[in-house]
Design a protein around this motif. Sequence first.
Motif, PDB file in Angstrom:
ATOM      1  N   GLY A   1       6.545  13.623   8.135  1.00 57.91           N
ATOM      2  CA  GLY A   1       5.848  12.944   9.213  1.00 57.91           C
ATOM      3  C   GLY A   1       6.709  12.868  10.465  1.00 57.91           C
TER       4      GLY A   1
ATOM      5  N   GLN B   1       3.208   3.562  11.625  1.00 57.44           N
ATOM      6  CA  GLN B   1       3.986   4.620  10.980  1.00 57.44           C
ATOM      7  C   GLN B   1       5.447   4.583  11.437  1.00 57.44           C
ATOM      8  OE1 GLN B   1       2.193   8.543  11.118  1.00 57.44           O
ATOM      9  NE2 GLN B   1       0.130   7.694  10.909  1.00 57.44           N
TER      10      GLN B   1
ATOM     11  N   GLU C   1      -1.894   2.856  15.133  1.00 56.72           N
ATOM     12  CA  GLU C   1      -1.558   3.532  13.881  1.00 56.72           C
ATOM     13  C   GLU C   1      -0.186   4.196  13.997  1.00 56.72           C
ATOM     14  OE1 GLU C   1      -1.456   5.334  10.134  1.00 56.72           O
ATOM     15  OE2 GLU C   1      -2.506   3.575  10.917  1.00 56.72           O
TER      16      GLU C   1
ATOM     17  N   ARG D   1       4.111   7.747   0.941  1.00 59.48           N
ATOM     18  CA  ARG D   1       3.198   7.700   2.083  1.00 59.48           C
ATOM     19  C   ARG D   1       3.378   8.908   2.994  1.00 59.48           C
ATOM     20  NH1 ARG D   1       2.079   1.527   4.116  1.00 59.48           N
ATOM     21  NH2 ARG D   1       1.815   0.622   2.053  1.00 59.48           N
ATOM     22  N   ASP D   2       4.637   9.293   3.196  1.00 63.59           N
ATOM     23  CA  ASP D   2       4.900  10.396   4.104  1.00 63.59           C
ATOM     24  C   ASP D   2       4.283  11.696   3.588  1.00 63.59           C
ATOM     25  OD1 ASP D   2       6.565  11.092   6.606  1.00 63.59           O
ATOM     26  OD2 ASP D   2       7.163  12.640   5.164  1.00 63.59           O
TER      27      ASP D   2
ATOM     28  N   GLU E   1       7.251   1.701   9.620  1.00 66.55           N
ATOM     29  CA  GLU E   1       7.543   2.044   8.226  1.00 66.55           C
ATOM     30  C   GLU E   1       8.735   3.005   8.137  1.00 66.55           C
ATOM     31  OE1 GLU E   1       3.004   1.936   6.334  1.00 66.55           O
ATOM     32  OE2 GLU E   1       3.969   3.852   6.812  1.00 66.55           O
TER      33      GLU E   1
ATOM     34  N   CYS F   1       0.872  12.281   4.888  1.00 72.07           N
ATOM     35  CA  CYS F   1       0.689  12.407   6.332  1.00 72.07           C
ATOM     36  C   CYS F   1       0.679  13.876   6.745  1.00 72.07           C
ATOM     37  CB  CYS F   1       1.841  11.710   7.073  1.00 72.07           C
ATOM     38  SG  CYS F   1       1.885   9.917   6.890  1.00 72.07           S
TER      39      CYS F   1
END
Length: 355
Positions: A261, A310, A306, A224-225, A313, A228
């Motif tokens: 991120g 983040q 949002e 996921r990072d 997570e 970003c």
Amino acid sequence: MPEAAIRKRPQQISAHVPRTLTEALDPAWLTTVLAGFSGGRVVSGVETVEVIRTVATKVRFTVTFEGGESGAFCLKGLLDVDETTARGGPTCVLEADFYGRIAPTVDLTVPDCVATVIDREGRQAVTVMLDLIGQGATFCSALDSFSADDAVLSLGQLAQLHARSDLLEGADWIRPRVSQLAEMTYVTPETLQELLDGPRGDGLSRQVRSAPRLIAGIRALAARDGQCPQFLVHGDAHAGNVFRLGGGMGLIDWQLLQRGGWALDVAYHVNAVLCVDVAEAEERRLLGEYLSMMRGHGLAMPCDEEAWRQYREAAIYGYYLWAITRRVDPPIIATFVDRLGKAVTRHESHALLGI
């Protein structure tokens, strides 16, 4: 501390990178390394003030130059280490490059670096700085009292760093560390489980102490990072890498400098520097303070909800780093693992990452 715009670049010295403390404190070697600072004066005497050994060695020392003038310095590098530890040399090169390439252009409070000695082929380096303690600085640790108001000051330093992420363009030497962690093999699942089953994991749930779940979590976070927006990230912003000076705060230890991120730094930092009850009560406000700072620097940041997702997570990043740590005093490891592990529990980080 000098303003970033006028901070001098350290001298990059073509000299042998010392492998032992004795070599590092040799007057002849220091004469060469400190020549740019001293104007070429010969070092006639060296006195050790303090030696701190973790993975890298930090040695505080004073030198006397011919003519009687003296100076106080701190040298950092891999000294008197075994072959396995010496493989960590690239992190010392990374830190030296931070002081040579990034620090002079970013408005951060960091040690004044006077020289770096880099062996790129051998992948080793040492960094020589002015002694912060001699300038009146005090260093924080996991066992010190750190308030939410303190965290606002230290988050301000991270925001200054993150706001200069334009420096990532063309800087391929700054890599996405979280993806490297996700792929590493030198800490096996069995070893990680043994560590988590030890005293460091006391007080954490069985699910959070599960090595397979933690490994799956860091891999999901890395995936996921990578999608970003990428920022210039300190990567290891725990309390032991923060110092106080003149009513403000600064950052040291740039061996995990990376691109990633913003939440990697912020979630790790807040939950490492604050005790659990303070973090739980104050983290939403502190996140808002950080976002306001970044917007004040002219950066487009995600909306509050949002950003909160983040942040939640990213708590796995710091927890994973300390879960695998071995060469630090056990009470400090236990403190950080407990704080960060409870953040992962509180934020249901695994579930947010689909684990």
